[in-house]
Scaffold this active site. Sequence first.
Site, short mmCIF file in Angstrom:
data_model
loop_
_atom_site.label_atom_id
_atom_site.label_comp_id
_atom_site.label_asym_id
_atom_site.label_seq_id
_atom_site.Cartn_x
_atom_site.Cartn_y
_atom_site.Cartn_z
N SER A 136 27.93 -60.69 0.39
CA SER A 136 27.41 -61.91 1.02
C SER A 136 28.48 -62.96 1.22
CB SER A 136 26.32 -62.48 0.11
OG SER A 136 26.03 -63.81 0.45
N GLU A 138 28.05 -65.85 0.58
CA GLU A 138 27.94 -66.73 -0.60
C GLU A 138 29.08 -66.48 -1.59
OE1 GLU A 138 25.60 -69.28 -1.73
OE2 GLU A 138 25.54 -69.33 0.44
N TYR A 159 23.74 -66.39 -7.92
CA TYR A 159 23.62 -65.31 -6.94
C TYR A 159 25.01 -64.92 -6.41
CZ TYR A 159 22.82 -63.14 -2.35
OH TYR A 159 22.86 -62.31 -1.26
P1 NAP Z 1 15.24 -59.66 1.14
O1 NAP Z 1 14.42 -59.77 2.40
O2 NAP Z 1 15.06 -60.69 0.08
O3 NAP Z 1 14.93 -58.21 0.52
C1 NAP Z 1 15.35 -57.89 -0.78
C2 NAP Z 1 14.89 -56.49 -1.09
O4 NAP Z 1 15.31 -56.16 -2.42
C3 NAP Z 1 13.35 -56.32 -1.08
O5 NAP Z 1 13.05 -55.04 -0.60
C4 NAP Z 1 13.01 -56.42 -2.56
O6 NAP Z 1 11.80 -55.76 -2.90
C5 NAP Z 1 14.20 -55.69 -3.15
N1 NAP Z 1 14.38 -55.96 -4.57
C6 NAP Z 1 14.34 -57.16 -5.20
N2 NAP Z 1 14.51 -56.99 -6.51
C7 NAP Z 1 14.66 -55.67 -6.73
C8 NAP Z 1 14.82 -54.87 -7.88
N3 NAP Z 1 14.87 -55.40 -9.10
N4 NAP Z 1 14.93 -53.53 -7.73
C9 NAP Z 1 14.85 -52.96 -6.51
N5 NAP Z 1 14.66 -53.67 -5.37
C10 NAP Z 1 14.57 -55.01 -5.49
O7 NAP Z 1 16.78 -59.61 1.47
P2 NAP Z 1 17.50 -59.27 2.87
O8 NAP Z 1 17.65 -60.53 3.63
O9 NAP Z 1 16.88 -58.10 3.48
O10 NAP Z 1 18.97 -58.90 2.35
C11 NAP Z 1 19.34 -57.58 2.04
C12 NAP Z 1 20.55 -57.58 1.13
O11 NAP Z 1 21.62 -58.25 1.78
C13 NAP Z 1 20.37 -58.30 -0.19
O12 NAP Z 1 21.18 -57.66 -1.15
C14 NAP Z 1 20.92 -59.69 0.08
O13 NAP Z 1 21.34 -60.29 -1.14
C15 NAP Z 1 22.06 -59.36 1.00
N6 NAP Z 1 22.44 -60.38 1.96
C16 NAP Z 1 21.52 -60.95 2.79
C17 NAP Z 1 21.93 -61.85 3.75
C18 NAP Z 1 20.96 -62.48 4.72
O14 NAP Z 1 21.33 -63.47 5.34
N7 NAP Z 1 19.78 -61.93 4.89
C19 NAP Z 1 23.29 -62.16 3.87
C20 NAP Z 1 24.20 -61.55 3.01
C21 NAP Z 1 23.76 -60.64 2.08
P3 NAP Z 1 10.37 -56.50 -2.80
O15 NAP Z 1 9.96 -56.39 -1.35
O16 NAP Z 1 9.53 -55.70 -3.72
O17 NAP Z 1 10.58 -57.91 -3.23
O1 F7E Z 2 19.72 -71.85 2.83
C1 F7E Z 2 19.83 -75.48 3.10
C2 F7E Z 2 20.34 -74.87 1.82
O2 F7E Z 2 18.10 -70.44 1.58
C3 F7E Z 2 20.61 -72.17 3.88
C4 F7E Z 2 20.45 -65.56 1.62
O3 F7E Z 2 20.05 -64.57 2.54
O4 F7E Z 2 22.23 -66.25 3.06
C5 F7E Z 2 21.08 -66.70 2.39
O5 F7E Z 2 21.41 -67.74 1.48
C6 F7E Z 2 21.04 -73.63 3.76
C7 F7E Z 2 21.49 -74.03 2.35
O6 F7E Z 2 20.08 -69.39 2.75
C8 F7E Z 2 16.29 -76.15 2.67
O7 F7E Z 2 20.72 -75.87 0.89
C9 F7E Z 2 18.02 -77.21 3.41
O8 F7E Z 2 22.64 -74.83 2.46
O9 F7E Z 2 18.23 -70.24 4.08
P1 F7E Z 2 18.92 -70.45 2.81
P2 F7E Z 2 21.42 -69.26 1.89
O10 F7E Z 2 21.34 -70.06 0.64
O11 F7E Z 2 22.55 -69.57 2.79
C10 F7E Z 2 23.26 -65.71 2.21
C11 F7E Z 2 24.41 -65.26 3.08
C12 F7E Z 2 22.76 -64.69 1.27
O12 F7E Z 2 23.46 -63.77 0.91
C13 F7E Z 2 21.44 -64.96 0.63
O13 F7E Z 2 20.88 -63.75 0.14
O14 F7E Z 2 19.89 -74.44 4.05
N1 F7E Z 2 18.45 -75.98 3.03
N2 F7E Z 2 16.74 -77.34 3.18
C14 F7E Z 2 17.39 -75.28 2.59
N3 F7E Z 2 17.27 -74.01 2.14
C15 F7E Z 2 16.04 -73.59 1.77
N4 F7E Z 2 15.89 -72.30 1.36
N5 F7E Z 2 14.95 -74.40 1.83
C16 F7E Z 2 15.02 -75.69 2.26
O15 F7E Z 2 14.03 -76.42 2.31
#
Ligand code: NAP
Ligand code: F7E
Length: 350
Positions: A136, A138, A159
Amino acid sequence: MDQKRALVTGITGQDGSYLLELLLSQGYEVHGIIRRSSVFTTDRIDHLYEDPHEVGRKVILHYGDLTDSAVLRRVIDRAQPHEVYNLGAQSHVKVSFEEPEYTADVVAMGALRMLQAVLDYREKSGQDVRVYQAGSSEMFGSSPPPQGADTPFHPRSPYGVSKVAAHWYGVNAREAYGLFLCNGILFNHESPRRGETFVTRKITRAVGRIVEGLQTKLFLGNLEAKRDWGFAGDYVKAMQLMLQQDEPGDYVVATGTCHSVRDFVEEAFGCVDLEWEKYVEVDPGYFRPSEVHVLQGDTTLCWERLGWKAEVDFPNLVRMMVDYDVTLARQEGIMRTAGHHMAVRGAASI
Ligand code: NAP
Ligand code: F7E
Protein backbone atom coordinates in the site's frame (compact mmCIF):
# COMPACT_ATOMS: atom_id res chain seq x y z
CA MET A 1 0.06 -26.08 -18.02
CA ASP A 2 -3.56 -26.94 -18.87
CA GLN A 3 -5.53 -25.43 -15.98
CA LYS A 4 -4.15 -22.37 -14.20
CA ARG A 5 -5.23 -22.24 -10.56
CA ALA A 6 -5.18 -19.18 -8.31
CA LEU A 7 -5.82 -18.79 -4.61
CA VAL A 8 -7.13 -15.40 -3.48
CA THR A 9 -7.39 -14.19 0.12
CA GLY A 10 -9.75 -11.26 0.59
CA ILE A 11 -11.88 -12.48 -2.31
CA THR A 12 -15.03 -10.93 -0.80
CA GLY A 13 -13.41 -7.47 -0.72
CA GLN A 14 -13.46 -4.76 -3.37
CA ASP A 15 -10.27 -5.89 -5.12
CA GLY A 16 -10.98 -9.58 -4.62
CA SER A 17 -14.22 -9.27 -6.56
CA TYR A 18 -12.62 -7.49 -9.54
CA LEU A 19 -9.68 -9.88 -9.51
CA LEU A 20 -12.02 -12.86 -9.49
CA GLU A 21 -13.79 -11.50 -12.58
CA LEU A 22 -10.46 -10.93 -14.33
CA LEU A 23 -9.05 -14.38 -13.52
CA LEU A 24 -12.23 -16.14 -14.60
CA SER A 25 -12.20 -14.21 -17.88
CA GLN A 26 -8.71 -15.63 -18.45
CA GLY A 27 -9.77 -19.22 -17.80
CA TYR A 28 -8.37 -19.68 -14.28
CA GLU A 29 -9.87 -21.94 -11.65
CA VAL A 30 -10.12 -19.62 -8.66
CA HIS A 31 -10.06 -20.64 -5.01
CA GLY A 32 -11.01 -18.01 -2.46
CA ILE A 33 -10.79 -17.82 1.29
CA ILE A 34 -13.85 -16.46 3.05
CA ARG A 35 -14.47 -15.81 6.72
CA ARG A 36 -17.39 -17.12 8.66
CA SER A 37 -19.72 -14.31 9.65
CA SER A 38 -23.18 -14.06 11.16
CA VAL A 39 -24.30 -12.20 8.03
CA PHE A 40 -23.49 -12.90 4.38
CA THR A 41 -20.33 -11.15 3.22
CA THR A 42 -20.28 -12.40 -0.35
CA ASP A 43 -22.41 -9.61 -1.93
CA ARG A 44 -19.56 -8.49 -4.17
CA ILE A 45 -19.03 -11.95 -5.67
CA ASP A 46 -22.55 -13.37 -5.54
CA HIS A 47 -22.96 -12.84 -9.30
CA LEU A 48 -20.07 -15.31 -9.83
CA TYR A 49 -21.17 -17.92 -7.31
CA GLU A 50 -21.22 -21.51 -8.56
CA ASP A 51 -23.14 -24.31 -6.92
CA PRO A 52 -20.67 -26.66 -5.14
CA HIS A 53 -22.46 -29.60 -6.76
CA GLU A 54 -21.58 -28.36 -10.24
CA VAL A 55 -18.94 -30.48 -11.96
CA GLY A 56 -15.97 -28.53 -13.34
CA ARG A 57 -16.86 -25.33 -11.49
CA LYS A 58 -14.29 -22.55 -11.60
CA VAL A 59 -15.02 -20.76 -8.32
CA ILE A 60 -14.29 -22.68 -5.14
CA LEU A 61 -14.65 -21.00 -1.75
CA HIS A 62 -12.99 -22.25 1.43
CA TYR A 63 -13.57 -21.06 4.97
CA GLY A 64 -10.40 -19.71 6.51
CA ASP A 65 -8.70 -16.78 8.15
CA LEU A 66 -5.28 -15.19 7.91
CA THR A 67 -4.94 -15.60 11.67
CA ASP A 68 -5.17 -19.40 11.35
CA SER A 69 -2.07 -20.94 9.77
CA ALA A 70 -3.36 -24.53 9.90
CA VAL A 71 -6.28 -23.60 7.67
CA LEU A 72 -4.06 -21.68 5.26
CA ARG A 73 -1.92 -24.80 4.82
CA ARG A 74 -4.95 -27.02 4.35
CA VAL A 75 -6.49 -24.69 1.77
CA ILE A 76 -3.22 -24.47 -0.19
CA ASP A 77 -2.97 -28.27 -0.20
CA ARG A 78 -6.50 -28.49 -1.57
CA ALA A 79 -6.25 -25.65 -4.08
CA GLN A 80 -2.75 -26.53 -5.38
CA PRO A 81 -2.40 -22.97 -6.70
CA HIS A 82 0.08 -21.75 -9.28
CA GLU A 83 -0.58 -18.18 -8.15
CA VAL A 84 -1.50 -16.80 -4.73
CA TYR A 85 -2.93 -13.28 -4.34
CA ASN A 86 -2.79 -12.19 -0.70
CA LEU A 87 -5.39 -9.42 -0.56
CA GLY A 88 -6.95 -10.20 2.83
CA ALA A 89 -6.51 -7.44 5.38
CA GLN A 90 -8.03 -5.24 8.05
CA SER A 91 -7.68 -2.49 5.48
CA HIS A 92 -9.09 0.57 7.24
CA VAL A 93 -6.39 3.03 8.35
CA LYS A 94 -8.47 4.79 11.02
CA VAL A 95 -9.66 1.45 12.44
CA SER A 96 -6.03 0.36 12.69
CA PHE A 97 -5.45 3.03 15.36
CA GLU A 98 -8.29 1.52 17.34
CA GLU A 99 -7.32 -2.12 16.74
CA PRO A 100 -3.54 -2.04 16.20
CA GLU A 101 -2.79 -5.52 17.53
CA TYR A 102 -5.49 -7.21 15.48
CA THR A 103 -4.40 -5.23 12.40
CA ALA A 104 -0.80 -6.41 12.87
CA ASP A 105 -1.98 -9.99 13.33
CA VAL A 106 -3.93 -10.05 10.07
CA VAL A 107 -1.86 -7.72 7.90
CA ALA A 108 1.72 -8.48 8.98
CA MET A 109 1.55 -11.92 10.60
CA GLY A 110 -1.14 -13.03 8.15
CA ALA A 111 1.20 -12.32 5.24
CA LEU A 112 4.01 -14.21 7.01
CA ARG A 113 1.73 -17.19 7.70
CA MET A 114 0.72 -17.29 4.06
CA LEU A 115 4.36 -17.15 2.90
CA GLN A 116 5.36 -19.96 5.24
CA ALA A 117 2.48 -22.08 4.00
CA VAL A 118 3.40 -21.41 0.37
CA LEU A 119 7.09 -22.22 0.92
CA ASP A 120 6.25 -25.49 2.65
CA TYR A 121 3.75 -26.44 -0.06
CA ARG A 122 6.33 -25.65 -2.75
CA GLU A 123 8.90 -27.87 -1.07
CA LYS A 124 6.44 -30.71 -0.48
CA SER A 125 4.82 -30.69 -3.93
CA GLY A 126 7.75 -29.53 -6.06
CA GLN A 127 5.29 -27.15 -7.74
CA ASP A 128 6.31 -23.56 -8.36
CA VAL A 129 4.01 -20.96 -6.78
CA ARG A 130 3.99 -17.24 -7.56
CA VAL A 131 2.80 -14.84 -4.88
CA TYR A 132 1.29 -11.36 -5.07
CA GLN A 133 1.38 -9.38 -1.82
CA ALA A 134 -1.02 -6.43 -1.55
CA GLY A 135 1.19 -3.55 -0.46
CA SER A 136 0.00 0.00 0.00
CA SER A 137 0.97 3.63 -0.59
CA GLU A 138 0.33 3.99 3.17
CA MET A 139 3.81 2.46 3.55
CA PHE A 140 5.27 5.72 2.16
CA GLY A 141 3.35 7.74 4.74
CA SER A 142 5.16 11.02 5.25
CA SER A 143 7.78 10.56 2.50
CA PRO A 144 7.27 13.48 0.10
CA PRO A 145 5.65 12.93 -3.32
CA PRO A 146 5.99 11.67 -5.96
CA GLN A 147 6.52 8.26 -4.31
CA GLY A 148 8.15 5.58 -6.45
CA ALA A 149 9.78 2.18 -6.04
CA ASP A 150 12.90 3.75 -4.45
CA THR A 151 11.12 6.10 -2.04
CA PRO A 152 11.81 5.24 1.61
CA PHE A 153 8.94 3.99 3.75
CA HIS A 154 7.74 6.13 6.65
CA PRO A 155 4.33 4.74 7.64
CA ARG A 156 1.97 6.83 9.76
CA SER A 157 -0.49 4.27 11.10
CA PRO A 158 -0.49 0.77 12.58
CA TYR A 159 -1.93 -0.36 9.23
CA GLY A 160 0.97 1.23 7.31
CA VAL A 161 3.55 -0.26 9.69
CA SER A 162 1.99 -3.71 9.30
CA LYS A 163 2.04 -3.42 5.49
CA VAL A 164 5.74 -2.48 5.66
CA ALA A 165 6.41 -5.64 7.69
CA ALA A 166 4.46 -7.73 5.17
CA HIS A 167 6.44 -6.11 2.33
CA TRP A 168 9.77 -7.04 3.89
CA TYR A 169 8.66 -10.57 4.78
CA GLY A 170 7.96 -10.93 1.07
CA VAL A 171 11.29 -9.48 -0.03
CA ASN A 172 13.05 -11.77 2.41
CA ALA A 173 11.26 -14.87 1.09
CA ARG A 174 12.34 -13.84 -2.42
CA GLU A 175 15.97 -13.29 -1.41
CA ALA A 176 16.32 -16.20 0.99
CA TYR A 177 14.31 -18.90 -0.79
CA GLY A 178 14.04 -17.69 -4.36
CA LEU A 179 10.26 -17.34 -4.10
CA PHE A 180 8.60 -15.61 -7.05
CA LEU A 181 7.02 -12.86 -4.99
CA CYS A 182 5.79 -9.46 -6.16
CA ASN A 183 4.87 -6.60 -3.86
CA GLY A 184 2.30 -4.38 -5.52
CA ILE A 185 2.46 -0.97 -3.86
CA LEU A 186 -0.98 0.23 -4.79
CA PHE A 187 -2.22 3.77 -4.28
CA ASN A 188 -5.88 4.36 -3.37
CA HIS A 189 -8.26 2.70 -5.77
CA GLU A 190 -11.98 2.97 -5.61
CA SER A 191 -15.16 1.81 -7.32
CA PRO A 192 -18.87 1.41 -6.71
CA ARG A 193 -17.83 -1.68 -4.70
CA ARG A 194 -15.64 0.33 -2.31
CA GLY A 195 -16.42 -0.16 1.38
CA GLU A 196 -18.77 2.55 2.60
CA THR A 197 -16.49 3.89 5.35
CA PHE A 198 -13.68 4.88 2.98
CA VAL A 199 -13.90 8.55 2.17
CA THR A 200 -14.75 8.35 -1.56
CA ARG A 201 -17.65 5.96 -1.12
CA LYS A 202 -18.82 7.76 2.00
CA ILE A 203 -19.05 10.91 -0.14
CA THR A 204 -20.75 9.36 -3.18
CA ARG A 205 -23.15 7.39 -0.97
CA ALA A 206 -24.09 10.65 0.78
CA VAL A 207 -24.53 12.46 -2.55
CA GLY A 208 -26.98 9.78 -3.70
CA ARG A 209 -28.91 9.87 -0.43
CA ILE A 210 -29.03 13.68 -0.34
CA VAL A 211 -30.40 13.75 -3.91
CA GLU A 212 -33.10 11.28 -2.84
CA GLY A 213 -33.94 13.25 0.33
CA LEU A 214 -32.71 10.44 2.62
CA GLN A 215 -29.88 12.41 4.25
CA THR A 216 -29.25 16.11 4.94
CA LYS A 217 -25.65 16.30 6.20
CA LEU A 218 -22.30 14.71 5.45
CA PHE A 219 -19.73 14.77 8.26
CA LEU A 220 -16.12 14.41 7.15
CA GLY A 221 -12.66 14.74 8.67
CA ASN A 222 -9.59 16.24 7.00
CA LEU A 223 -10.58 17.80 3.67
CA GLU A 224 -7.01 18.82 2.82
CA ALA A 225 -5.50 15.31 2.56
CA LYS A 226 -4.44 14.49 -1.01
CA ARG A 227 -4.65 11.10 -2.61
CA ASP A 228 -3.83 9.50 -5.97
CA TRP A 229 -7.21 7.89 -6.68
CA GLY A 230 -7.69 5.32 -9.44
CA PHE A 231 -10.25 2.67 -10.42
CA ALA A 232 -9.98 -0.76 -8.74
CA GLY A 233 -10.98 -2.55 -11.95
CA ASP A 234 -7.82 -1.18 -13.61
CA TYR A 235 -5.55 -2.01 -10.68
CA VAL A 236 -6.28 -5.74 -10.49
CA LYS A 237 -4.95 -6.05 -14.04
CA ALA A 238 -1.56 -4.81 -12.79
CA MET A 239 -1.58 -7.43 -10.01
CA GLN A 240 -2.10 -10.27 -12.46
CA LEU A 241 0.46 -8.89 -14.93
CA MET A 242 3.15 -8.82 -12.23
CA LEU A 243 2.91 -12.57 -11.80
CA GLN A 244 3.25 -13.19 -15.57
CA GLN A 245 6.71 -11.57 -15.85
CA ASP A 246 9.98 -13.49 -16.23
CA GLU A 247 11.34 -12.05 -12.97
CA PRO A 248 9.60 -11.06 -9.75
CA GLY A 249 9.68 -7.42 -8.64
CA ASP A 250 8.00 -4.66 -6.67
CA TYR A 251 5.81 -2.12 -8.45
CA VAL A 252 4.09 1.17 -7.65
CA VAL A 253 0.59 1.20 -9.13
CA ALA A 254 -1.11 4.59 -9.33
CA THR A 255 -2.51 7.17 -11.75
CA GLY A 256 0.30 9.68 -11.18
CA THR A 257 -2.21 12.47 -10.43
CA CYS A 258 -3.49 13.64 -7.08
CA HIS A 259 -6.52 15.44 -5.66
CA SER A 260 -7.65 16.55 -2.22
CA VAL A 261 -10.66 15.18 -0.35
CA ARG A 262 -12.16 18.64 -0.92
CA ASP A 263 -11.67 18.21 -4.72
CA PHE A 264 -13.44 14.85 -4.54
CA VAL A 265 -16.34 16.37 -2.61
CA GLU A 266 -16.62 19.26 -5.11
CA GLU A 267 -16.54 16.91 -8.11
CA ALA A 268 -19.07 14.48 -6.60
CA PHE A 269 -21.63 17.12 -5.59
CA GLY A 270 -21.00 18.82 -8.95
CA CYS A 271 -22.16 15.65 -10.74
CA VAL A 272 -25.67 16.27 -9.39
CA ASP A 273 -25.51 20.11 -9.48
CA LEU A 274 -25.50 20.55 -5.71
CA GLU A 275 -23.43 23.10 -3.75
CA TRP A 276 -21.40 20.92 -1.40
CA GLU A 277 -20.88 23.72 1.16
CA LYS A 278 -24.57 23.46 2.10
CA TYR A 279 -24.25 19.83 3.14
CA VAL A 280 -20.70 19.09 4.29
CA GLU A 281 -19.49 19.68 7.85
CA VAL A 282 -16.10 18.91 9.32
CA ASP A 283 -16.16 16.69 12.40
CA PRO A 284 -12.72 16.46 14.08
CA GLY A 285 -13.78 13.02 15.34
CA TYR A 286 -12.77 11.76 11.89
CA PHE A 287 -9.23 13.17 12.10
CA ARG A 288 -6.49 10.59 12.49
CA PRO A 289 -3.86 10.67 15.26
CA SER A 290 -1.24 10.98 12.50
CA GLU A 291 -2.26 11.75 8.93
CA VAL A 292 -0.71 10.95 5.56
CA HIS A 293 -0.96 14.33 3.85
CA VAL A 294 -0.01 13.78 0.20
CA LEU A 295 0.25 10.63 -1.90
CA GLN A 296 1.03 10.74 -5.60
CA GLY A 297 2.58 7.73 -7.29
CA ASP A 298 5.43 7.54 -9.76
CA THR A 299 4.23 4.90 -12.22
CA THR A 300 7.27 4.82 -14.52
CA LEU A 301 8.28 1.24 -13.69
CA CYS A 302 4.77 -0.10 -14.06
CA TRP A 303 4.50 1.41 -17.52
CA GLU A 304 8.00 0.41 -18.67
CA ARG A 305 7.92 -3.19 -17.39
CA LEU A 306 4.24 -4.14 -17.39
CA GLY A 307 2.89 -1.82 -20.07
CA TRP A 308 0.22 -0.91 -17.53
CA LYS A 309 -1.36 2.47 -16.97
CA ALA A 310 -4.60 3.58 -15.35
CA GLU A 311 -7.46 3.90 -17.81
CA VAL A 312 -10.14 5.61 -15.71
CA ASP A 313 -9.31 9.21 -14.77
CA PHE A 314 -10.49 11.18 -11.75
CA PRO A 315 -13.67 12.80 -13.19
CA ASN A 316 -14.81 9.50 -14.71
CA LEU A 317 -14.13 7.60 -11.47
CA VAL A 318 -16.18 10.09 -9.46
CA ARG A 319 -18.97 10.04 -12.05
CA MET A 320 -19.06 6.22 -12.07
CA MET A 321 -19.40 6.10 -8.27
CA VAL A 322 -21.98 8.90 -8.06
CA ASP A 323 -24.14 7.34 -10.80
CA TYR A 324 -24.10 4.01 -8.99
CA ASP A 325 -24.92 5.54 -5.62
CA VAL A 326 -27.74 7.71 -6.96
CA THR A 327 -29.36 4.54 -8.31
CA LEU A 328 -28.74 2.74 -5.03
CA ALA A 329 -30.31 5.58 -3.04
CA ARG A 330 -33.31 5.57 -5.36
CA GLN A 331 -33.82 1.87 -4.57
CA GLU A 332 -33.41 2.65 -0.88
CA GLY A 333 -36.11 5.34 -1.19
CA ILE A 334 -38.47 2.88 -2.86
CA MET A 335 -37.81 0.28 -0.14
CA ARG A 336 -38.44 2.85 2.59
CA THR A 337 -41.72 3.89 1.04
CA ALA A 338 -42.64 0.20 1.03
CA GLY A 339 -41.73 -0.03 4.74
CA HIS A 340 -38.33 -1.74 4.44
CA HIS A 341 -35.02 -0.25 5.51
CA MET A 342 -31.61 -0.75 3.93
CA ALA A 343 -28.67 -0.60 6.32
CA VAL A 344 -26.31 2.37 6.11
CA ARG A 345 -23.12 0.89 7.45
CA GLY A 346 -20.31 2.36 9.50
CA ALA A 347 -19.61 3.08 13.14
CA ALA A 348 -19.03 6.59 14.45
CA SER A 349 -15.58 8.16 14.00
CA ILE A 350 -14.54 5.92 11.13
P1 NAP B 1 -11.39 -4.61 1.49
O1 NAP B 1 -12.51 -4.27 0.56
O2 NAP B 1 -11.41 -4.07 2.87
O3 NAP B 1 -11.34 -6.22 1.57
C1 NAP B 1 -10.55 -6.86 2.53
C2 NAP B 1 -10.73 -8.35 2.38
O4 NAP B 1 -9.94 -9.00 3.37
C3 NAP B 1 -12.18 -8.82 2.61
O5 NAP B 1 -12.44 -9.91 1.76
C4 NAP B 1 -12.13 -9.31 4.06
O6 NAP B 1 -13.12 -10.29 4.36
C5 NAP B 1 -10.75 -9.92 4.08
N1 NAP B 1 -10.23 -10.11 5.43
C6 NAP B 1 -10.25 -9.23 6.46
N2 NAP B 1 -9.72 -9.79 7.55
C7 NAP B 1 -9.35 -11.05 7.22
C8 NAP B 1 -8.80 -12.12 7.92
N3 NAP B 1 -8.50 -12.04 9.22
N4 NAP B 1 -8.56 -13.28 7.25
C9 NAP B 1 -8.89 -13.42 5.96
N5 NAP B 1 -9.46 -12.42 5.23
C10 NAP B 1 -9.69 -11.25 5.87
O7 NAP B 1 -10.00 -4.23 0.86
P2 NAP B 1 -9.63 -3.91 -0.67
O8 NAP B 1 -9.85 -2.47 -0.92
O9 NAP B 1 -10.24 -4.92 -1.54
O10 NAP B 1 -8.05 -4.11 -0.64
C11 NAP B 1 -7.44 -5.36 -0.93
C12 NAP B 1 -6.04 -5.39 -0.36
O11 NAP B 1 -5.27 -4.33 -0.91
C13 NAP B 1 -5.96 -5.22 1.15
O12 NAP B 1 -4.85 -5.95 1.61
C14 NAP B 1 -5.67 -3.73 1.32
O13 NAP B 1 -5.03 -3.51 2.56
C15 NAP B 1 -4.79 -3.49 0.14
N6 NAP B 1 -4.81 -2.14 -0.43
C16 NAP B 1 -5.98 -1.54 -0.78
C17 NAP B 1 -5.95 -0.31 -1.39
C18 NAP B 1 -7.21 0.39 -1.83
O14 NAP B 1 -7.15 1.59 -2.10
N7 NAP B 1 -8.32 -0.31 -1.96
C19 NAP B 1 -4.72 0.31 -1.65
C20 NAP B 1 -3.55 -0.35 -1.30
C21 NAP B 1 -3.61 -1.59 -0.70
P3 NAP B 1 -14.60 -9.88 4.84
O15 NAP B 1 -15.36 -9.58 3.57
O16 NAP B 1 -15.06 -11.09 5.53
O17 NAP B 1 -14.46 -8.68 5.72
O1 F7E C 1 -9.08 8.09 3.65
C1 F7E C 1 -9.50 11.54 4.76
C2 F7E C 1 -8.59 10.65 5.58
O2 F7E C 1 -10.12 6.03 4.58
C3 F7E C 1 -8.54 8.93 2.65
C4 F7E C 1 -7.27 2.07 2.23
O3 F7E C 1 -7.77 1.38 1.11
O4 F7E C 1 -6.03 3.57 0.83
C5 F7E C 1 -7.01 3.51 1.84
O5 F7E C 1 -6.59 4.23 2.99
C6 F7E C 1 -8.28 10.32 3.22
C7 F7E C 1 -7.53 10.31 4.56
O6 F7E C 1 -8.40 5.88 2.72
C8 F7E C 1 -12.85 11.25 6.11
O7 F7E C 1 -8.11 11.34 6.73
C9 F7E C 1 -11.52 12.84 5.50
O8 F7E C 1 -6.56 11.32 4.52
O9 F7E C 1 -10.63 6.71 2.22
P1 F7E C 1 -9.66 6.63 3.31
P2 F7E C 1 -6.88 5.76 3.19
O10 F7E C 1 -6.73 6.06 4.63
O11 F7E C 1 -6.07 6.59 2.26
C10 F7E C 1 -4.75 3.00 1.19
C11 F7E C 1 -3.83 3.12 0.00
C12 F7E C 1 -4.86 1.64 1.76
O12 F7E C 1 -3.98 0.83 1.59
C13 F7E C 1 -5.98 1.40 2.70
O13 F7E C 1 -6.24 0.00 2.80
O14 F7E C 1 -9.56 10.91 3.50
N1 F7E C 1 -10.86 11.67 5.29
N2 F7E C 1 -12.70 12.61 6.01
C14 F7E C 1 -11.67 10.66 5.63
N3 F7E C 1 -11.50 9.32 5.58
C15 F7E C 1 -12.53 8.55 6.01
N4 F7E C 1 -12.41 7.20 5.92
N5 F7E C 1 -13.69 9.08 6.48
C16 F7E C 1 -13.90 10.42 6.56
O15 F7E C 1 -14.95 10.90 6.99
